[in-house]
Motif scaffolding. Structure first.
Motif, PDB file in Angstrom:
ATOM      1  N   PRO A  41       0.790  -1.299  -0.105  1.00  0.00           N
ATOM      2  CA  PRO A  41       0.291  -0.132   0.334  1.00  0.00           C
ATOM      3  C   PRO A  41       0.979   1.047   0.230  1.00  0.00           C
ATOM      4  O   PRO A  41       1.633   1.257   0.746  1.00  0.00           O
ATOM      5  CB  PRO A  41      -1.187   0.163   1.218  1.00  0.00           C
ATOM      6  CG  PRO A  41      -1.067  -1.434   1.934  1.00  0.00           C
ATOM      7  CD  PRO A  41       0.502  -2.468   1.812  1.00  0.00           C
ATOM      8  N   LYS A  42       0.504   2.848  -0.912  1.00  0.00           N
ATOM      9  CA  LYS A  42       1.287   3.493  -1.031  1.00  0.00           C
ATOM     10  C   LYS A  42       0.626   4.772  -0.038  1.00  0.00           C
ATOM     11  O   LYS A  42      -0.618   4.413   0.604  1.00  0.00           O
ATOM     12  CB  LYS A  42       0.921   3.974  -2.254  1.00  0.00           C
ATOM     13  CG  LYS A  42       1.419   3.012  -3.370  1.00  0.00           C
ATOM     14  CD  LYS A  42       2.901   3.297  -3.396  1.00  0.00           C
ATOM     15  CE  LYS A  42       3.595   2.563  -5.002  1.00  0.00           C
ATOM     16  NZ  LYS A  42       3.282   0.805  -4.518  1.00  0.00           N
ATOM     17  N   ARG A  45      -3.952   9.106  -1.248  1.00  0.00           N
ATOM     18  CA  ARG A  45      -4.853   8.650  -1.375  1.00  0.00           C
ATOM     19  C   ARG A  45      -4.564   7.758  -2.281  1.00  0.00           C
ATOM     20  O   ARG A  45      -4.147   8.203  -2.954  1.00  0.00           O
ATOM     21  CB  ARG A  45      -5.982  10.492  -1.657  1.00  0.00           C
ATOM     22  CG  ARG A  45      -7.229   9.318  -1.981  1.00  0.00           C
ATOM     23  CD  ARG A  45      -7.643  10.860  -2.480  1.00  0.00           C
ATOM     24  NE  ARG A  45      -7.121  12.148  -3.595  1.00  0.00           N
ATOM     25  CZ  ARG A  45      -8.218  13.148  -3.280  1.00  0.00           C
ATOM     26  NH1 ARG A  45      -8.831  13.682  -2.366  1.00  0.00           N
ATOM     27  NH2 ARG A  45      -7.182  14.077  -4.600  1.00  0.00           N
ATOM     28  N   LYS A  46      -5.429   6.687  -2.855  1.00  0.00           N
ATOM     29  CA  LYS A  46      -5.389   5.756  -3.546  1.00  0.00           C
ATOM     30  C   LYS A  46      -5.463   6.556  -4.683  1.00  0.00           C
ATOM     31  O   LYS A  46      -6.108   7.038  -5.508  1.00  0.00           O
ATOM     32  CB  LYS A  46      -6.166   5.146  -3.602  1.00  0.00           C
ATOM     33  CG  LYS A  46      -5.888   3.536  -4.267  1.00  0.00           C
ATOM     34  CD  LYS A  46      -5.774   1.893  -3.824  1.00  0.00           C
ATOM     35  CE  LYS A  46      -6.189   1.074  -4.703  1.00  0.00           C
ATOM     36  NZ  LYS A  46      -6.013  -0.495  -4.322  1.00  0.00           N
ATOM     37  N   THR A  48      -7.221   6.292  -8.995  1.00  0.00           N
ATOM     38  CA  THR A  48      -8.203   5.506  -9.242  1.00  0.00           C
ATOM     39  C   THR A  48      -8.060   4.807 -10.278  1.00  0.00           C
ATOM     40  O   THR A  48      -6.673   5.938 -10.903  1.00  0.00           O
ATOM     41  CB  THR A  48      -9.217   5.773  -8.834  1.00  0.00           C
ATOM     42  OG1 THR A  48      -9.781   6.420  -9.743  1.00  0.00           O
ATOM     43  CG2 THR A  48      -9.784   5.630  -7.465  1.00  0.00           C
TER      44      THR A  48
END
Length: 139
Positions: A41-42, A45-46, A48
């Motif tokens: 996981p980075k 905010r992921k 999309t």
């Protein structure tokens, strides 16, 4: 006096099999660790797929009117986004890689002297190590 030739020793079939097994274990461990690292996981905010596509559209609109330096930066951002989109499309079967890892990790760990703490530092989950039979007291 000419140097004497040493007789070449042939490897036994059991030795060859042990080497092949070690290489196979190493491959399974490497694939799992690479998949873990790629799917880590980075922060923040992921992103999309939709947000990346939207940004690509914004870049395409901005390119014609941008000055050369800004255009260079936009082109690089576009290349980065395209690479991220390609990577997002390639799904890795982490469960299968984890099953392969669990099957060989204990033997590999003992043979190479790798500790529980070393596995944990690389991000291998505790549950995976337990399933492999690697405990805190290992190596």
């Amino acid at each position: 006096m000419p140097p004497s030739k040493k007789a070449s020793k042939k490897m036994s079939d059991t030795h060859k099999a042990a080497l092949a097994e070690g290489r196979e274990q190493g491959r399974k461990v490497r694939r799992y660790l690479e998949a873990l690292e790629a799917n880590k996981p980075k922060r923040g905010r992921k992103r999309t797929t939709e947000s990346m596509q939207k940004r690509l559209e914004q870049i395409e609109r901005a390119l014609p009117s941008a000055d050369p330096l800004k255009r260079l930066q936009l082109v690089q951002e576009r290349l980065n986004l395209q690479k991220q989109l390609e990577a997002a499309d390639q799904k890795v079967d982490l469960a299968a890689l984890e099953a392969d890892f669990v099957a060989v990790a204990r033997d590999y760990s003992e043979r190479k002297g790798i500790s529980y703490a070393a596995w944990r530092e690389l991000g291998v989950p505790t549950s995976t190590l337990q399933a492999a039979g690697i405990t805190r007291g290992s190596s």
